[in-house]
Enzyme design. Structure first.
Site, PDB file in Angstrom:
ATOM      1  N   HIS A 156       0.950  -1.089   0.147  1.00 37.31           N
ATOM      2  CA  HIS A 156       0.048   0.540  -0.111  1.00 37.31           C
ATOM      3  C   HIS A 156       1.183   1.607  -0.109  1.00 37.31           C
ATOM      4  CE1 HIS A 156      -3.562  -2.350   1.465  1.00 37.31           C
ATOM      5  NE2 HIS A 156      -3.964  -2.608   0.670  1.00 37.31           N
ATOM      6  N   GLU A 159       1.852   3.669   3.408  1.00 40.01           N
ATOM      7  CA  GLU A 159       2.670   2.592   4.350  1.00 40.01           C
ATOM      8  C   GLU A 159       4.093   3.049   4.209  1.00 40.01           C
ATOM      9  OE1 GLU A 159       0.173  -0.768   4.618  1.00 40.01           O
ATOM     10  OE2 GLU A 159      -1.955   0.272   4.476  1.00 40.01           O
ATOM     11  N   HIS A 285       2.433  -4.213   6.994  1.00 37.39           N
ATOM     12  CA  HIS A 285       1.646  -2.927   6.003  1.00 37.39           C
ATOM     13  C   HIS A 285       1.911  -2.033   7.508  1.00 37.39           C
ATOM     14  CE1 HIS A 285      -0.601  -4.696   3.047  1.00 37.39           C
ATOM     15  NE2 HIS A 285       0.318  -5.682   3.092  1.00 37.39           N
ATOM     16  N   GLU A 355       0.939  -4.824  11.399  1.00 39.94           N
ATOM     17  CA  GLU A 355       0.446  -3.412  10.719  1.00 39.94           C
ATOM     18  C   GLU A 355       1.211  -2.920  12.257  1.00 39.94           C
ATOM     19  OE1 GLU A 355      -1.597  -2.901   8.601  1.00 39.94           O
ATOM     20  OE2 GLU A 355      -3.185  -3.789   8.537  1.00 39.94           O
TER      21      GLU A 355
HETATM   22  O1  0X9 Z   1      -7.188  -4.287   4.491  1.00 38.75           O
HETATM   23  C1  0X9 Z   1      -6.199  -4.429   4.123  1.00 38.75           C
HETATM   24  O2  0X9 Z   1      -5.187  -4.828   3.263  1.00 38.75           O
HETATM   25  C2  0X9 Z   1      -4.710  -4.922   5.767  1.00 38.75           C
HETATM   26  N1  0X9 Z   1      -4.918  -2.784   6.291  1.00 38.75           N
HETATM   27  S1  0X9 Z   1      -4.108  -2.189   5.650  1.00 38.75           S
HETATM   28  O3  0X9 Z   1      -4.968  -1.072   6.417  1.00 38.75           O
HETATM   29  N2  0X9 Z   1      -3.367  -2.185   5.364  1.00 38.75           N
HETATM   30  O4  0X9 Z   1      -4.976  -2.037   4.056  1.00 38.75           O
HETATM   31  C3  0X9 Z   1      -5.439  -5.744   6.641  1.00 38.75           C
HETATM   32  C4  0X9 Z   1      -5.360  -7.014   5.707  1.00 38.75           C
HETATM   33  C5  0X9 Z   1      -5.754  -7.749   7.009  1.00 38.75           C
HETATM   34  N3  0X9 Z   1      -6.827  -9.077   6.129  1.00 38.75           N
HETATM   35  C6  0X9 Z   1      -7.678  -9.227   6.886  1.00 38.75           C
HETATM   36  N4  0X9 Z   1      -8.257  -8.734   7.271  1.00 38.75           N
HETATM   37  N5  0X9 Z   1      -8.241 -10.078   5.795  1.00 38.75           N
HETATM   38 ZN    ZN Z   2      -1.649  -1.641   3.918  1.00 41.53          ZN
END
Ligand code: 0X9
Ligand code: ZN
Length: 406
Positions: A156, A159, A285, A355
């Site tokens: 991302h 990030e 991330h 994260e």
């Molecule tokens: O949403 C995402 O891709 C990740 N968080 S972010 O804030 N860095 O965008 C988390 C991915 C974790 N996976 C799931 N929740 N399925």
């Molecule tokens: Zn992310």
């Protein structure tokens, strides 16, 4: 005079609809949205916004105007504001690496450490940049016979800390090896370590171009409707498109036209599938200070008891060092097509998403916490990374505590 105004008005009427059809409002909005459990969070994630922080009775998310209006209509929107530039990458955050600086750092690393390290391009991005991979191992000719671990960051764009972490971890490993640190020398001689600091260099560059942050998340694919970007962490091909991602190209969590439609995810797929010795994967991330593990596309836990236990045990152990919260990904919210559901689901690689800092966007600065946090983040995440490398010979030994093969 009146005639002129009327004529202008008529002309505007003719032009406006076309103008409107061709103009995409790219403004992103920060939103505080009512949500009290994972089901409500998943419902909101399904609307196409990207959820950035979760609290007991609300979430913070980023989305476009259309999504904001929809959430407002549902009576769930508490506050919102448009995201514009708040910081300046080149001045107060100059310690962060843009793509040129990252490439130079890797080039230097390669030139000074060719005995234990290679740097290669694993593919090209949409805009033609190289996706660079560092490989560290005591004897490169034997590396494929050693247990492998892969670290990656920068899926991302906004990030940036997730790029610094793997880059600086690689630099730290090398520095300790050169100092003769016995643990690290041993590790490098007996392991195959893969580090891809920036999976999405186009997005990284776009987010900082012009000296102001743009809160950009996706890659820079040109979509059919004139919008840009696919969410690379929704584009992997396991359980793709089954929730928490969007079919709408303008969405921040756009899944792409098909699984692995993007050159960036294709490059990761090919790289991981070529290096069959990889047994552990960690994708960095930001932000929220979490250690996540599959599944993310369903609420069910991993069905193989041993695999579930390994992920849980390793996550818990790593949390002792970085103080992050360990949990199954979907406890946060359902999202499909992410890296780790694919790497575990398709290849049974033990997989984690970190994260990184900060914990939240109020006190911590969210995606743009400032360069001051870099050393602390690298420090507290070094032991978790070493632990993963150490256990790549047999991750399952965390269950019976049997000794490593080093
Ligand atoms: O949403 C995402 O891709 C990740 N968080 S972010 O804030 N860095 O965008 C988390 C991915 C974790 N996976 C799931 N929740 N399925
Ligand atoms: Zn992310």
């Amino acid at each position: 005079m009146k005639k002129k105004v009327l004529a202008a008005g008529f002309a505007a009427l003719l032009i406006l609809p076309f103008h409107k059809a061709n103009t995409i409002d790219n403004t992103q909005f920060w939103m505080k949205i009512k949500a009290t459990d994972k089901f409500q969070r998943s419902l909101i994630a399904d609307m196409g916004v990207s959820i950035e922080a979760t609290r007991e009775d609300f979430i913070v998310a980023i989305g476009n105007l259309e999504e904001k209006n929809e959430i407002e209509k549902m009576g769930l929107l508490e506050t919102s504001f448009p995201l514009t530039s708040l910081h300046d990458f080149p001045t107060e955050d100059r310690e962060f690496h843009n793509f040129t600086e990252l490439s130079e750092a890797l080039e230097q690393m390669k030139n000074e450490n060719s005995d234990i390290l290679t740097v290669s391009s694993i593919g090209k991005t949409v805009e033609g940049r190289d996706i660079l991979a560092i490989r560290i191992s005591g004897d490169m000719n034997q590396a494929s016979q050693k247990p492998g671990t892969i670290f990656m960051g920068g899926h991302h764009s906004r990030e940036h800390l997730s790029v610094e972490m793997p880059l600086r971890f690689a630099q730290k490993l090398i520095a300790e090896y050169r100092k003769g640190n016995e643990r690290i020398v041993n590790l490098i001689n007996n392991r195959d370590i893969h580090i891809i600091p920036a999976v999405n260099p186009d997005g990284l560059e776009y987010d900082v171009a012009g000296g102001r942050y743009k809160y950009w998340r996706k890659n820079r694919s040109q979509n059919k409707n004139g919008t840009f970007g696919v969410d690379l962490n929704r584009n992997y091909g396991f359980g793709w498109g089954t929730g928490g991602s969007s079919t709408s190209p303008g969405s921040d969590v756009y899944m792409g036209p098909s699984p692995f439609s993007e050159p960036e995810t294709q490059a990761i797929k090919k790289y991981v599938e070529t290096h069959t010795n990889i047994s552990i994967l960690l994708s960095f991330h930001t932000f929220s200070e979490l250690i996540l593990y599959p599944w993310g596309h369903v609420y069910n836990p991993i069905s193989e008891a041993k695999d579930k236990a390994v992920h849980e045990t390793m996550a818990r152990t790593m949390a002792q060092w970085n103080r992050y919260t360990p949990q199954q990904s979907s406890e946060l919210y359902i999202a499909s097509g992410d890296t780790t559901d694919w790497s575990y689901g398709e290849h049974k690689i033990i997989s984690f998403t970190f994260e990184l800092d900060p914990a939240d966007s109020w006190s911590g600065g969210g995606f743009y916490p400032g360069q001051g946090v870099i050393p602390g983040v690298v420090e507290k995440n070094t032991e978790p990374c070493l632990y993963l490398i150490e256990h790549s010979d047999n991750p399952y030994r965390v269950l019976d505590k049997s000794p490593s093969q080093i």
